[in-house]
Design a protein around this motif. Structure first.
Motif, PDB file in Angstrom:
ATOM      1  N   ASP A 256      10.756  19.305  -2.987  1.00  0.00           N
ATOM      2  CA  ASP A 256      11.918  18.745  -3.115  1.00  0.00           C
ATOM      3  C   ASP A 256      12.291  18.443  -1.730  1.00  0.00           C
ATOM      4  OD1 ASP A 256      12.034  19.976  -5.512  1.00  0.00           O
ATOM      5  OD2 ASP A 256      13.070  22.378  -4.399  1.00  0.00           O
ATOM      6  N   PHE A 257      11.479  17.760  -0.972  1.00  0.00           N
ATOM      7  CA  PHE A 257      11.834  17.409   0.101  1.00  0.00           C
ATOM      8  C   PHE A 257      11.709  15.700   0.011  1.00  0.00           C
ATOM      9  CE2 PHE A 257       9.822  14.369   3.789  1.00  0.00           C
ATOM     10  CZ  PHE A 257      10.757  14.750   4.854  1.00  0.00           C
ATOM     11  N   ASN A 258      12.968  15.059   1.142  1.00  0.00           N
ATOM     12  CA  ASN A 258      13.517  14.047   0.633  1.00  0.00           C
ATOM     13  C   ASN A 258      12.281  12.642   0.785  1.00  0.00           C
ATOM     14  OD1 ASN A 258      14.983  11.199   0.231  1.00  0.00           O
ATOM     15  ND2 ASN A 258      16.472  12.246   0.580  1.00  0.00           N
ATOM     16  N   ILE A 259      11.964  12.124  -0.223  1.00  0.00           N
ATOM     17  CA  ILE A 259      10.712  11.261   0.995  1.00  0.00           C
ATOM     18  C   ILE A 259      11.033   9.790   0.926  1.00  0.00           C
ATOM     19  CG2 ILE A 259      10.367   9.636  -1.371  1.00  0.00           C
ATOM     20  CD1 ILE A 259       7.910   9.609  -1.748  1.00  0.00           C
ATOM     21  N   GLY A 260      12.438   9.628   0.835  1.00  0.00           N
ATOM     22  CA  GLY A 260      13.032   7.846   1.695  1.00  0.00           C
ATOM     23  C   GLY A 260      12.913   8.616   3.493  1.00  0.00           C
ATOM     24  N   TRP A 261      12.370   9.817   4.016  1.00  0.00           N
ATOM     25  CA  TRP A 261      12.252   9.989   5.506  1.00  0.00           C
ATOM     26  C   TRP A 261      11.108   9.483   5.570  1.00  0.00           C
ATOM     27  CZ3 TRP A 261      16.580  10.858   8.267  1.00  0.00           C
ATOM     28  CH2 TRP A 261      17.430  11.292   7.504  1.00  0.00           C
ATOM     29  N   LEU A 262       9.981  10.052   4.930  1.00  0.00           N
ATOM     30  CA  LEU A 262       8.519   8.965   4.838  1.00  0.00           C
ATOM     31  C   LEU A 262       8.648   7.743   4.862  1.00  0.00           C
ATOM     32  CD1 LEU A 262       6.587  11.863   3.057  1.00  0.00           C
ATOM     33  CD2 LEU A 262       6.903  11.712   5.647  1.00  0.00           C
ATOM     34  N   VAL A 263       9.595   6.974   4.055  1.00  0.00           N
ATOM     35  CA  VAL A 263       9.258   6.007   3.874  1.00  0.00           C
ATOM     36  C   VAL A 263      10.151   5.048   5.182  1.00  0.00           C
ATOM     37  CG1 VAL A 263      10.203   4.263   2.294  1.00  0.00           C
ATOM     38  CG2 VAL A 263       9.805   6.174   0.815  1.00  0.00           C
TER      39      VAL A 263
ATOM     40  N   GLY B 231      14.205  -4.885  10.125  1.00  0.00           N
ATOM     41  CA  GLY B 231      15.539  -4.565  10.666  1.00  0.00           C
ATOM     42  C   GLY B 231      16.834  -3.724   9.319  1.00  0.00           C
ATOM     43  N   VAL B 232      17.236  -4.871   8.457  1.00  0.00           N
ATOM     44  CA  VAL B 232      18.353  -4.260   7.686  1.00  0.00           C
ATOM     45  C   VAL B 232      17.977  -3.422   6.099  1.00  0.00           C
ATOM     46  CG1 VAL B 232      19.397  -5.034   6.083  1.00  0.00           C
ATOM     47  CG2 VAL B 232      19.234  -6.591   8.181  1.00  0.00           C
ATOM     48  N   GLY B 233      15.707  -3.614   6.261  1.00  0.00           N
ATOM     49  CA  GLY B 233      15.194  -2.589   5.577  1.00  0.00           C
ATOM     50  C   GLY B 233      15.331  -1.640   6.260  1.00  0.00           C
ATOM     51  N   SER B 234      15.118  -0.652   7.335  1.00  0.00           N
ATOM     52  CA  SER B 234      15.636  -0.192   7.879  1.00  0.00           C
ATOM     53  C   SER B 234      16.549   0.977   8.339  1.00  0.00           C
ATOM     54  CB  SER B 234      14.996   0.277   9.299  1.00  0.00           C
ATOM     55  OG  SER B 234      13.994  -0.675   9.989  1.00  0.00           O
ATOM     56  N   LEU B 235      17.870  -0.524   8.082  1.00  0.00           N
ATOM     57  CA  LEU B 235      19.306   0.926   7.703  1.00  0.00           C
ATOM     58  C   LEU B 235      19.479   1.256   6.522  1.00  0.00           C
ATOM     59  CD1 LEU B 235      21.012  -2.061  10.118  1.00  0.00           C
ATOM     60  CD2 LEU B 235      20.192   0.612  11.003  1.00  0.00           C
ATOM     61  N   VAL B 236      18.787   0.423   5.013  1.00  0.00           N
ATOM     62  CA  VAL B 236      19.017   1.160   3.960  1.00  0.00           C
ATOM     63  C   VAL B 236      18.624   1.788   3.618  1.00  0.00           C
ATOM     64  CG1 VAL B 236      18.777  -0.845   1.583  1.00  0.00           C
ATOM     65  CG2 VAL B 236      19.209  -1.730   3.553  1.00  0.00           C
ATOM     66  N   VAL B 237      17.268   1.323   4.369  1.00  0.00           N
ATOM     67  CA  VAL B 237      16.539   3.387   3.816  1.00  0.00           C
ATOM     68  C   VAL B 237      17.434   4.506   4.237  1.00  0.00           C
ATOM     69  CG1 VAL B 237      14.060   3.974   3.686  1.00  0.00           C
ATOM     70  CG2 VAL B 237      14.496   2.385   3.989  1.00  0.00           C
ATOM     71  N   LEU B 238      17.664   3.856   5.226  1.00  0.00           N
ATOM     72  CA  LEU B 238      18.497   5.690   6.208  1.00  0.00           C
ATOM     73  C   LEU B 238      19.769   5.854   5.123  1.00  0.00           C
ATOM     74  CD1 LEU B 238      18.850   7.452   8.169  1.00  0.00           C
ATOM     75  CD2 LEU B 238      20.016   5.619   9.736  1.00  0.00           C
TER      76      LEU B 238
ATOM     77  N   ALA C  15       9.736   2.523  -4.117  1.00  0.00           N
ATOM     78  CA  ALA C  15       8.633   1.924  -4.125  1.00  0.00           C
ATOM     79  C   ALA C  15       8.738   0.769  -4.950  1.00  0.00           C
ATOM     80  CB  ALA C  15       8.211   2.432  -5.930  1.00  0.00           C
ATOM     81  N   TYR C  16      10.152   0.113  -5.415  1.00  0.00           N
ATOM     82  CA  TYR C  16      10.724  -0.954  -5.706  1.00  0.00           C
ATOM     83  C   TYR C  16      11.191  -1.681  -4.519  1.00  0.00           C
ATOM     84  CZ  TYR C  16      10.640   0.889 -10.836  1.00  0.00           C
ATOM     85  OH  TYR C  16      10.386   1.203 -11.936  1.00  0.00           O
ATOM     86  N   LEU C  17      11.755  -0.447  -3.588  1.00  0.00           N
ATOM     87  CA  LEU C  17      12.038  -1.274  -2.688  1.00  0.00           C
ATOM     88  C   LEU C  17      11.284  -2.010  -1.344  1.00  0.00           C
ATOM     89  CD1 LEU C  17      15.266  -1.321  -1.418  1.00  0.00           C
ATOM     90  CD2 LEU C  17      14.422   0.339   0.290  1.00  0.00           C
ATOM     91  N   LEU C  18       9.633  -0.672  -1.357  1.00  0.00           N
ATOM     92  CA  LEU C  18       8.778  -1.470  -0.672  1.00  0.00           C
ATOM     93  C   LEU C  18       8.160  -3.159  -0.992  1.00  0.00           C
ATOM     94  CD1 LEU C  18       7.548   1.732   0.855  1.00  0.00           C
ATOM     95  CD2 LEU C  18       8.625   0.483   1.925  1.00  0.00           C
TER      96      LEU C  18
ATOM     97  N   LEU D  15       0.910  -1.413   0.098  1.00  0.00           N
ATOM     98  CA  LEU D  15      -0.580  -0.213  -0.238  1.00  0.00           C
ATOM     99  C   LEU D  15       0.520   0.995  -0.029  1.00  0.00           C
ATOM    100  CD1 LEU D  15      -2.805   0.950   0.558  1.00  0.00           C
ATOM    101  CD2 LEU D  15      -2.547   1.207   2.981  1.00  0.00           C
ATOM    102  N   ALA D  16       1.737   1.111   0.780  1.00  0.00           N
ATOM    103  CA  ALA D  16       3.085   1.998   1.204  1.00  0.00           C
ATOM    104  C   ALA D  16       3.715   2.174  -0.337  1.00  0.00           C
ATOM    105  CB  ALA D  16       3.815   1.878   1.529  1.00  0.00           C
ATOM    106  N   ALA D  17       4.115   1.576  -0.768  1.00  0.00           N
ATOM    107  CA  ALA D  17       4.766   2.011  -1.885  1.00  0.00           C
ATOM    108  C   ALA D  17       3.981   2.011  -3.794  1.00  0.00           C
ATOM    109  CB  ALA D  17       4.870   0.250  -2.351  1.00  0.00           C
ATOM    110  N   ALA D  18       2.057   2.045  -3.363  1.00  0.00           N
ATOM    111  CA  ALA D  18       1.385   2.168  -4.614  1.00  0.00           C
ATOM    112  C   ALA D  18       1.077   4.001  -4.031  1.00  0.00           C
ATOM    113  CB  ALA D  18       0.031   2.035  -4.205  1.00  0.00           C
ATOM    114  N   LEU D  19       1.261   4.790  -2.850  1.00  0.00           N
ATOM    115  CA  LEU D  19       0.782   6.553  -2.470  1.00  0.00           C
ATOM    116  C   LEU D  19       2.036   6.881  -2.819  1.00  0.00           C
ATOM    117  CD1 LEU D  19      -1.079   5.354   0.752  1.00  0.00           C
ATOM    118  CD2 LEU D  19      -2.411   5.274  -1.080  1.00  0.00           C
ATOM    119  N   ILE D  20       3.365   6.282  -2.878  1.00  0.00           N
ATOM    120  CA  ILE D  20       4.465   6.894  -3.333  1.00  0.00           C
ATOM    121  C   ILE D  20       4.777   8.105  -4.143  1.00  0.00           C
ATOM    122  CG2 ILE D  20       7.109   6.934  -3.728  1.00  0.00           C
ATOM    123  CD1 ILE D  20       7.117   4.914  -1.372  1.00  0.00           C
TER     124      ILE D  20
END
Length: 800
Positions: free
Chosen positions: A27-34, A89-96, A113-116, A13-18
């Motif tokens: 210009d806000f980096n959407i990675g912080w929301l992800v 856990g690793v997913g959180s670190l990778v997004v950061l 979107a691909y990552l989620l 659902l989050a990937a579809a909304l991104i």
């Protein structure tokens, strides 16, 4: 309670909304929301640790296709919780890490979107209890990983690597799917837990071993086991965060998870034991051997990942013997191998994730990953160097780091397997610890290459594009956390062992007590395992120092004699064969297309009539044929034959109309006025259109054909007509299938309609109309597209 299912679907659902959110935040980096999403998921799964450590499980199920036994069932136990914590856990670190690694010019919404999408697919794989649902998520991991590997699609190597990974993993997925169907045919259930409960009674079933090997094929391809390992190095063309996530902690562990999950089903058999152990050991050695000859840091880590996956796989194979011995001392002894596999599964995710991030920092800050151009970075990147030392030394299995503990357990398991009695004994058993030791020596060498060739030695300032500096603090947080875990798990391994590893082991080896150690200790005295470690350090150090003197050994293998060359040859051959076949029938000639279609119809339909004993002709129950019907049939026969010999297009059009109007008269005689009216309207419109376009049609010419082709066409036409006639007569005479009249009799209960005709129109005609509307919609899109293309082309021409 459907929390498990919700948290599986939440990333989708989050990937579809991104993309929608990205348009509104500027210009806000959407990675912080992800980042919030994997952190939330990790928090939920971490909250389930007390539940799992108390040997309880969590089950959530929603009916999906209950008539086929396919329900969306999520099952959380020790094994799935370990995987879910690694994924989130690793997913959180990778997004950061990605927030700071990716360039502003990269397409952030697509990447996240691909990552989620991948994260949700992996959670679906490890939490699904239904075989069909697991397969759906399994293939979704292949698709989403394809998108991530090909993220920089403008690069040829990225497209090649993505295609390669997709072809190999999907091939294995199809094999696994066939194995799942065999399991269902054997057990009558799609539940993994129910299958494990009854499978012990079906070891003599004819489908037992085919299902086993097909499922293993899926696991081996996904986890890059020999000889399917070739896709992983090419997948390194993906951005480094993708490599750190997919190819160290998650996707490549899916095959490991599958083998572990199915160990209670197939474990205890010699075929399962030897297949997994041998493939794992070969992969362990070959991956390590290939790693030390790489000059690209990511390529080196790719082959080291292959090697480490082989280590874990071989441990699962060796530990499966515990199910053969049961709750005995031998069973507990060999069960320790699976405990070691689970432990190293976690350890590998920590040190390999940290190393991938370190390599990403080097590439990001220095501008190259080529080992030959690196050196002397310790003074310039001291923090990064610290993380590299921790990760590399842990991978080499040196003390004070978590890799040392699981590597010692690996040696213990290999020594136990060498002395395997009974069903698993062999005169070649001594090779297991020998291969394990040799591969560990090679592992030590490439771990030292990462540290000493990259960070120590002399630095050539002309070999790199820019002067390296430490990256932003945000890029260092993720490898720092992983490095802390590497050290922390060495000093406090029992926190992991008691709360996660032991519950998981008890799920995989039910009824076997003592399969896990009471406590994990770093010091066991001077034993064989310690002597093996000392030998690794001594021999490995000598070989590393003298590497330039003996590295010529890699030139012994001819360049064309590789699995990559075999894959490329097979791919090129298949493309050439496909092109040849396509060119052979796509000739642009309409009569040849009709020939192929009719020939296929005659062979398939006629063959089915003959081979299935469906050919049955009986006129006993038929109504008498009237003189009017015979006259109509005679008129239609004469008209149809006359069309073949007419020399005038106008005559052919009129005679074609006679055929259509004769059919409408048949409908009248059969008391079907609605069909008769429809046929009359269609035939009138068709004839009128022919006549309106008459002056614009090309000149009617008799096509000169050789007598051989004319005879062939005549035979084909007669055969086609004969097959259609025989099919109609057989349908009217034979009764091969069970009648569906019960559906008509129960129309009210099944469809809610008291009138069967209304029920049919409501249930089927409405669906048919919907599909017809869909076809018209698609055709409209095609027409609109062609018009737009024509307008653009004309505008471009006018502009010139």
């Amino acid at each position: 309670m459907h929390l498990l299912i919700f948290f599986i679907l939440f990333p989708f659902l989050a990937a579809a909304l991104i993309p929608l959110i990205h348009r509104r935040i500027g210009d806000f980096n959407i990675g912080w929301l992800v980042l919030f999403i994997p952190v939330l998921l990790f928090g939920f799964f971490a909250s389930q640790i007390p539940l799992v450590s108390s040997r309880e499980t969590l089950l959530s199920s929603i009916e999906w296709i209950p008539s086929l036994g396919i329900n969306f069932t999520a099952y959380l136990d020790g094994l799935s919780l370990i995987m879910a914590l690694l994924i989130t856990g690793v997913g959180s670190l990778v997004v950061l890490y990605s927030i700071y690694y990716l360039s502003p010019t990269d397409s952030f919404p697509h990447f996240y979107a691909y990552l989620l999408l991948f994260m949700g697919a992996m959670l679906g794989v490890v939490l699904s209890d239904n075989l069909m649902v697991l397969y759906v998520f399994w293939e979704l991991t292949s698709i989403s990983s394809f998108l991530l590997i090909a993220f920089w699609y403008h690069r040829k190597n990225s497209r090649y690597g993505a295609q390669k990974s997709l072809l190999i993993t999907v091939f294995g997925g199809f094999a696994m799917f066939a194995g799942f169907l065999m399991l269902y045919a054997m057990t009558g259930t799609l539940s993994i837990q129910e299958t494990a409960a009854v499978m012990g009674q079906l070891t003599e079933h004819a489908l037992f071993y085919p299902a086993m090997f097909l499922i293993l094929l899926g696991a081996f391809t996904k986890s890059a086991q020999f000889p399917f390992h070739i896709w992983l190095p090419d997948a390194m063309e993906a951005p480094t965060p993708v490599s750190a996530y997919l190819h160290s902690a998650t996707m490549v562990k899916a095959g490991i998870y599958l083998v572990a999950r199915f160990t209670p089903i197939f474990g205890g058999t010699s075929a399962w034991f030897w297949t997994i152990t041998i493939v794992g050991l070969i992969t362990l050695f070959w991956g390590a051997f290939c790693a030390i000859r790489q000059t690209d840091l990511k390529a080196l880590l790719a082959y080291s990942t292959i090697s480490q996956l082989g280590l874990i796989m071989s441990l699962l194979g060796m530990g499966s013997a515990a199910l053969h011995y049961g709750n005995t001392e031998a069973g507990a002894l060999y069960g320790l191998a699976i405990f070691a596999a689970l432990f190293h599964l976690v350890n590998h995710s920590t040190f390999k994730g940290a190393l991938f991030m370190v390599v990403g920092i080097i590439d990001h800050q220095v501008g190259t990953r080529d080992i030959r151009r690196l050196g002397g970075l310790m003074a310039l990147l001291p923090v990064t160097f610290t993380f590299a030392v921790i990760g590399s030394f842990s991978m080499a299995g040196l003390p004070l780091l978590n890799g040392f503990l699981s590597k010692e357990m690996f040696f213990t398991a290999s020594l136990n397997a060498a002395s395997m009695p009974g069903l698993f004994s062999t005169s070649w058993g001594w090779l297991i610890p020998v291969i394990a030791w040799l591969a560990s020596v090679l592992t030590f060498i490439y771990a030292m290459i990462i540290v000493f060739r990259t960070f120590l030695g002399n630095r050539d300032s002309k070999a790199v594009e820019k002067r390296p500096v430490e990256p932003p603090i945000g890029m260092l947080i993720s490898p720092a956390i992983l490095s802390i875990l590497i050290v922390g798990l060495f000093f406090a391994p029992n926190l992991l062992g008691d709360h996660l590893l032991k519950p998981a082991l008890e799920q995989l080896l039910p009824g076997i007590s003592g399969a896990s150690p009471d406590s994990i200790y770093a010091w066991h005295g001077v034993n064989t395992e310690l002597l093996m470690t000392i030998g690794i350090v001594l021999i490995g150090s000598v070989l590393f120092i003298t590497f330039d003197r003996w590295k010529g050994i890699f030139k012994i293998q001819p360049a064309g004699w590789t699995f990559n060359a075999l894959y490329n040859y097979a791919l090129a051959s298949s493309e050439n064969a496909a092109s040849f076949v396509t060119r052979s029938y796509m000739t642009g000639r309409l009569h040849q297309y009709f020939f192929y279609i009719l020939l296929f119809f005659i062979i398939s339909t006629g063959g089915t009539l003959l081979l299935s004993d469906a050919l049955s002709i009986s006129f006993v129950q038929d109504a008498p044929v009237s003189i009017y019907e015979l006259m109509l049939v005679l008129v239609m026969i004469i008209t149809a034959i006359s069309i073949l010999f007419t020399r005038s297009r106008l005559s052919a059009i009129l005679m074609n109309g006679v055929l259509g109007y004769s059919i409408s008269i048949f409908f009248v005689l059969f008391r079907a006025p609605d069909l008769a009216l429809t046929q009359l309207v269609i035939e009138t419109v068709t004839t009128a259109l022919f006549l309106l376009c008459f002056n614009y049609l090309p000149e009617w010419k008799r096509e000169p054909l050789p007598k051989r082709k004319k005879a062939r066409n005549a035979v084909l036409a007669i055969a086609g007509g004969l097959v259609i006639t025989l099919t109609g007569l057989s349908v009217n005479s034979a009764d091969l299938f069970e009648t569906i009249s019960s559906y008509f009799q129960n129309s009210y209960e099944l469809a809610g309609g008291q009138n069967i005709v209304n029920s049919i129109l409501g249930d089927f005609r409405a669906l048919d109309t919907m599909l017809e509307g869909l076809v018209l919609f698609i055709a409209g899109i095609g027409v609109y597209t062609l018009i737009r293309l024509k307008l653009k082309k004309e505008a471009g021409t006018d502009g010139d």
